[in-house]
Design a protein around this motif. Structure first.
Motif, PDB file in Angstrom:
ATOM      1  N   VAL A  99     -22.271 -13.505   2.882  1.00  0.00           N
ATOM      2  CA  VAL A  99     -23.217 -14.833   2.986  1.00  0.00           C
ATOM      3  C   VAL A  99     -22.357 -15.430   1.544  1.00  0.00           C
ATOM      4  O   VAL A  99     -22.268 -16.908   1.927  1.00  0.00           O
ATOM      5  N   ASN A 147     -31.043 -16.699  12.900  1.00  0.00           N
ATOM      6  CA  ASN A 147     -29.923 -15.807  13.067  1.00  0.00           C
ATOM      7  C   ASN A 147     -30.424 -15.004  14.170  1.00  0.00           C
ATOM      8  O   ASN A 147     -29.046 -13.252  14.628  1.00  0.00           O
ATOM      9  N   LEU A 179     -24.827 -13.572   8.636  1.00  0.00           N
ATOM     10  CA  LEU A 179     -25.026 -13.656   8.062  1.00  0.00           C
ATOM     11  C   LEU A 179     -23.982 -14.966   7.159  1.00  0.00           C
ATOM     12  O   LEU A 179     -24.493 -15.705   6.169  1.00  0.00           O
ATOM     13  N   GLY A 218     -36.898 -13.249   3.493  1.00  0.00           N
ATOM     14  CA  GLY A 218     -35.421 -13.782   5.075  1.00  0.00           C
ATOM     15  C   GLY A 218     -35.736 -13.550   5.721  1.00  0.00           C
ATOM     16  O   GLY A 218     -34.917 -14.518   6.036  1.00  0.00           O
ATOM     17  N   LEU A 222     -31.571 -10.310   2.279  1.00  0.00           N
ATOM     18  CA  LEU A 222     -30.656 -10.015   3.306  1.00  0.00           C
ATOM     19  C   LEU A 222     -29.824  -8.996   3.784  1.00  0.00           C
ATOM     20  O   LEU A 222     -30.320  -7.931   4.195  1.00  0.00           O
ATOM     21  N   ALA A 223     -28.778  -9.657   3.016  1.00  0.00           N
ATOM     22  CA  ALA A 223     -27.594  -9.064   2.901  1.00  0.00           C
ATOM     23  C   ALA A 223     -27.899  -7.584   2.941  1.00  0.00           C
ATOM     24  O   ALA A 223     -27.214  -6.066   3.425  1.00  0.00           O
ATOM     25  N   THR A 246     -25.898 -18.852   6.853  1.00  0.00           N
ATOM     26  CA  THR A 246     -25.263 -19.201   5.857  1.00  0.00           C
ATOM     27  C   THR A 246     -24.866 -20.790   5.461  1.00  0.00           C
ATOM     28  O   THR A 246     -25.172 -21.318   4.775  1.00  0.00           O
ATOM     29  N   PHE A 294     -35.497 -17.331   8.159  1.00  0.00           N
ATOM     30  CA  PHE A 294     -34.262 -17.851   9.150  1.00  0.00           C
ATOM     31  C   PHE A 294     -34.321 -17.094  10.134  1.00  0.00           C
ATOM     32  O   PHE A 294     -33.375 -16.577  10.522  1.00  0.00           O
ATOM     33  N   ARG A 299     -31.741 -16.052  -0.213  1.00  0.00           N
ATOM     34  CA  ARG A 299     -32.303 -15.297   0.509  1.00  0.00           C
ATOM     35  C   ARG A 299     -31.690 -14.389   1.138  1.00  0.00           C
ATOM     36  O   ARG A 299     -31.805 -13.452   1.396  1.00  0.00           O
ATOM     37  N   HIS A 300     -30.109 -15.111   1.604  1.00  0.00           N
ATOM     38  CA  HIS A 300     -29.269 -14.534   2.765  1.00  0.00           C
ATOM     39  C   HIS A 300     -28.197 -12.876   1.685  1.00  0.00           C
ATOM     40  O   HIS A 300     -28.293 -12.170   2.152  1.00  0.00           O
ATOM     41  N   TRP A 345     -21.332 -19.535   2.095  1.00  0.00           N
ATOM     42  CA  TRP A 345     -22.204 -20.464   1.185  1.00  0.00           C
ATOM     43  C   TRP A 345     -21.278 -20.981   0.693  1.00  0.00           C
ATOM     44  O   TRP A 345     -21.165 -22.947   0.314  1.00  0.00           O
TER      45      TRP A 345
END
Length: 449
Positions: free
Chosen positions: A157, A251, A68, A243, A105-106, A72, A247, A101-102, A161
């Protein structure tokens, strides 16, 4: 003279990103250390063991979710590079799309952990096999700390970022603040309100959510107007699944690579434990040499993620391209760290072991294996630097291939040599594993894969 200025520019840029990351890396283990220290003053060996087991459970769970952060970071860095190349003076929409998006997902993964917390706890206790007394305290600790999963994974995440956006200072500030909150909250709950292990767990939980909230508050908001505007999309099933689809490849590669890392690290500890308490203690102490080196090299790897992603649009085959210069300077710093750490370990290894333990027999036994530990910087440096480069370039398949080959060699060498060399075989396997990761990545990098 112009060449000197140029070199100085790249070095400063690398250090600007690497130093805060190194400080962050050093502070991260303090969350578990604070818990262990407080319990050590209020409880017996049962509580101490429970904190050790509980921390290990969460360390493994969250370590597996490291993709994650790395995924990112690489994607955000590349988008940042496109933004700079196009001359835009603001963060574009796609940068925030990557973040959101991440984050979705997280949060989805964290929700799964919360829903499956009972089987996760049962499986963890079955694998680690603590005593009934320790297991009872582990349940208390786990049942509280598991509710920090959304905060921890979201922070992964946001940290990635920030790194991708060429900012490693914000994660450093968040990490330091998080540790201060953890210390204060745990002390107040334990010594002020008379709580025991539940107070330690609540202190950790408060720190985790505070860190996530602080990181979110420090995340720059997109402009409400123009091309850079965006909005947080709703948490519908379709947006959550997007997500995964967007990725999936990156991922998946990073997750499988992390499985290899976890397998090697857990087996190294387990193999030492099977040889008795003395060898377990020796290996644990000597692995501190690797841990300290990794804190520093991970900082340079993070700098590599940010800068290689930023300059990923330039070609390695073009003379004096920005990407080629960054890679060259990253390895210059890497070799400098190899010389520095090897010299320090060689000259002060015995004294350092004496600081870690008063047990003379453990120190004497560790000296037999110290030469292997001295090889860690030399054999491990390239793996760290190339990891940062490959993440920035999103060449995650190459990272997976290198780690898989090295892992296979690790287990093959261990089982082949252990009957002959005992614990030395374990160290030969580890050193070979570290070297092979760098060697394979070098070959793939040269081929452009």
């Amino acid at each position: 003279m112009k060449e000197r200025v140029r070199i100085s520019k790249w070095d400063k840029e690398i250090l600007r990103l690497a130093v805060p990351s190194i400080i962050t890396n050093v502070t991260v283990p303090l969350l578990g250390l604070v818990d262990l220290t407080i319990v050590g003053h209020i409880g017996n060996e049962t509580m101490i063991g429970a904190i050790a087991v509980g921390s290990m459970i969460f360390n493994v769970m969250y370590w597996l979710m490291g993709f994650l952060r790395m995924g990112t970071s690489g994607m955000a860095a590349q988008e940042y590079g496109r933004m700079v190349e196009s001359g835009e003076g603001k963060v574009e929409r796609e940068c925030y799309t990557i973040l959101f998006r991440h984050l979705r997902l997280a949060l989805l993964i964290a929700a799964g952990m919360l829903v499956l917390q009972i089987p996760l706890l049962w499986l963890s206790l079955w694998l680690m096999g603590p005593s009934a007394e320790v297991a009872a305290f582990v349940r208390t600790y786990f049942n509280i700390c598991i509710w920090g999963a959304p905060a921890v994974l979201s922070l992964y995440v946001m940290t990635g970022w920030f790194i991708g956006m060429q900012d490693t200072r914000t994660p450093m500030v968040v990490s330091i603040t998080q540790n201060i909150i953890n210390i204060l909250a745990s002390l107040v709950l334990v010594f002020g309100f008379g709580m025991k292990i539940e107070g330690v767990a609540l202190g950790t939980l408060i720190a985790q959510w505070s860190g996530a909230a602080m990181a979110w508050s420090l995340t720059p908001r997109p402009s409400p107007k123009g091309e850079g505007s965006t909005r947080i999309q709703g948490f519908s099933l379709s947006s959550l699944l997007s997500g995964f689809s967007s990725f999936n490849s990156v991922n998946r590669d990073l997750f499988l690579r992390t499985l290899c890392l976890v397998a090697v690290n857990l087996f190294f500890t387990t193999a030492g434990a099977r040889q008795g308490d003395l060898i377990l203690s020796v290996n644990t102490l000597l692995m501190t040499f690797f841990t300290l080196f990794s804190y520093v090299m991970d900082g340079f790897a993070n700098a590599g993620e940010a800068l290689c992603g930023k300059y990923s649009h330039t070609s390695l085959h073009t003379p004096h391209s920005s990407l080629l210069v960054v890679v060259s300077h990253l390895f210059r710093w890497g070799w400098l760290m190899v010389v520095l750490f090897t010299a320090v370990y060689a000259l002060g290894g015995h004294s350092f072991l004496g600081l870690l333990t008063d047990e003379r027999n453990v120190v004497e036994a560790a000296m037999q294996y110290l030469p292997w530990a001295l090889l860690i910087p030399l054999t491990g440096m390239a793996a760290f630097v190339y990891d940062g480069i490959f993440i920035g370039l999103l060449k995650t398949r190459g990272m997976l291939i290198a780690c898989a080959v090295a892992t296979a060699a690790f287990f093959g060498l261990y089982f082949l040599l252990f009957p002959l060399w005992g614990n030395h075989a374990l160290w030969v396997a580890l050193i070979t594993y570290l070297a092979l990761r760098g060697i394979v990545q070098y070959g793939l990098f040269r081929k452009g894969k």
